[in-house]
Scaffold this motif. Structure first.
Motif, short mmCIF file in Angstrom:
data_model
loop_
_atom_site.label_atom_id
_atom_site.label_comp_id
_atom_site.label_asym_id
_atom_site.label_seq_id
_atom_site.Cartn_x
_atom_site.Cartn_y
_atom_site.Cartn_z
N SER A 74 76.18 -1.94 -2.50
CA SER A 74 75.81 -2.43 -3.82
C SER A 74 76.30 -3.86 -3.95
O SER A 74 77.37 -4.20 -3.42
CB SER A 74 76.41 -1.56 -4.92
OG SER A 74 76.16 -2.12 -6.21
N PHE A 75 75.54 -4.68 -4.62
CA PHE A 75 75.96 -6.06 -4.88
C PHE A 75 75.20 -6.59 -6.08
O PHE A 75 74.20 -6.01 -6.51
CB PHE A 75 75.73 -6.95 -3.64
CG PHE A 75 74.30 -6.97 -3.16
CD1 PHE A 75 73.39 -7.92 -3.60
CD2 PHE A 75 73.85 -6.02 -2.24
CE1 PHE A 75 72.08 -7.94 -3.14
CE2 PHE A 75 72.54 -6.03 -1.77
CZ PHE A 75 71.66 -6.98 -2.23
N TRP A 76 75.70 -7.68 -6.61
CA TRP A 76 75.05 -8.33 -7.74
C TRP A 76 74.42 -9.63 -7.28
O TRP A 76 75.03 -10.39 -6.53
CB TRP A 76 76.05 -8.64 -8.85
CG TRP A 76 76.66 -7.43 -9.50
CD1 TRP A 76 76.60 -6.13 -9.07
CD2 TRP A 76 77.43 -7.41 -10.70
NE1 TRP A 76 77.29 -5.31 -9.92
CE2 TRP A 76 77.80 -6.06 -10.93
CE3 TRP A 76 77.85 -8.39 -11.59
CZ2 TRP A 76 78.57 -5.68 -12.03
CZ3 TRP A 76 78.61 -8.03 -12.69
CH2 TRP A 76 78.97 -6.69 -12.91
N THR A 77 73.21 -9.88 -7.71
CA THR A 77 72.54 -11.13 -7.41
C THR A 77 72.87 -12.16 -8.49
O THR A 77 73.40 -11.82 -9.55
CB THR A 77 71.03 -10.93 -7.34
OG1 THR A 77 70.56 -10.39 -8.58
CG2 THR A 77 70.66 -9.96 -6.22
N GLU A 78 72.54 -13.41 -8.21
CA GLU A 78 72.81 -14.47 -9.18
C GLU A 78 71.92 -14.33 -10.40
O GLU A 78 70.83 -13.80 -10.34
CB GLU A 78 72.58 -15.84 -8.53
CG GLU A 78 73.63 -16.20 -7.50
CD GLU A 78 73.43 -17.60 -6.93
OE1 GLU A 78 74.40 -18.36 -6.93
OE2 GLU A 78 72.30 -17.90 -6.50
#
Length: 281
Positions: free
Chosen positions: A277-281
């Motif tokens: 899981s990760f967050w994009t800009e």
């Protein structure tokens, strides 16, 4: 003490130690093996869950918490001196958990303000939002500010997973039967994404090695990403994966949030699942 209590459900896959450190309340889902019911994180820890899965003739099932369970958690928060509550739940498209929390919030509305947020995600995707809310609450942010920020972050969260089989998702009704059948017949390693709150296929790879490479490529193709997390279900190759992910992204292994898939997500994902899981800009 913070004036805002942050509460979630056990599908968020946040380690108990961290929940304790950030004072996050967790309302558990129920796991059923045949006629026997277990309460996630209460009388069913992750290791025991996988032992039961190995011995079980049929796959387990999950059930959302009742509105009463959420109401009890909300009332306890008020009794503990909190003035407001932010509750972030498993995607409403995957479970009735959000609906239960909403009904509970209505029941206590005369006594305490409760904001219910549908994460539109699961596991560490949901968990990352919860951790951000709890960190903000600890820093003194109020309900309105936290709710506004978390809702603005929902579209930034990406979750991808590599499964050993689609059998668990197929039997649990979380993905189409035709896709599951195709993946099983061809012995592919299925890839999935949580997109717009639901589980969607993201392709297939012939081997596990290629499937994990696909996850790494998904992550490393995004620039300026943040909140990188890895979650796994007793994956024997987790350390190797973390090392390769770190090399591909330039993010130190110690800066990657790592958690285990618990019984709720494990019921539908199956053993050896590995997700990012990760967050994009």
């Amino acid at each position: 003490m913070s004036q805002v209590k942050v509460i979630t459900d056990s599908a968020a896959d946040i380690p108990e130690r961290i929940c304790g450190e950030l004072n996050i309340g967790v309302v558990p889902l129920t796991i059923r093996f045949g006629d026997t019911e277990y309460i996630d994180k209460v009388n069913l820890k992750t290791d025991k869950f996988w032992e039961l899965c190995l011995a079980a003739k049929e796959l387990p099932q999950t059930a959302a918490p009742s509105p009463g369970q959420f109401q009890e958690a909300f009332e306890k928060a008020r009794a503990d001196g909190y003035q407001e509550i932010v509750c972030i739940t498993l995607s409403s498209s995957l479970s009735a958990t959000f609906q239960s929390a909403t009904l509970a919030a209505e029941a206590v509305s005369a006594d305490i303000d409760v904001a219910i947020i549908d994460s539109r995600s699961a596991t560490v995707g949901q968990g990352g939002l919860v951790l951000d809310a709890a960190t903000r609450a600890a820093a003194g942010a109020g309900l309105e500010e936290i709710q506004k920020v978390i809702k603005s972050e929902l579209e930034r969260v990406r979750v991808f997973g590599a499964l050993d089989t689609l059998d668990h998702l197929k039997r649990g009704g979380r993905i189409g039967a035709a896709t599951a059948l195709l993946g099983s017949l061809l012995s592919f390693k299925p890839l999935i994404e949580i997109r717009d709150g639901v589980v969607e296929p993201d392709g297939r790879q012939r081997t596990r090695s290629r499937a994990l490479n696909h996850l790494i490529e998904k992550v490393s193709s995004h620039r300026g990403l943040s909140h990188l997390a890895v979650v796994h279900a007793q994956a024997p190759d987790i350390d190797d994966f973390l090392g390769r992910l770190s090399s591909a992204t330039g993010i130190a292994v110690n800066d990657i949030f790592v958690s285990e898939i618990g019984p709720v997500i494990g019921t539908h994902a199956g053993p050896r699942t590995l997700g990012v899981s990760f967050w994009t800009e």
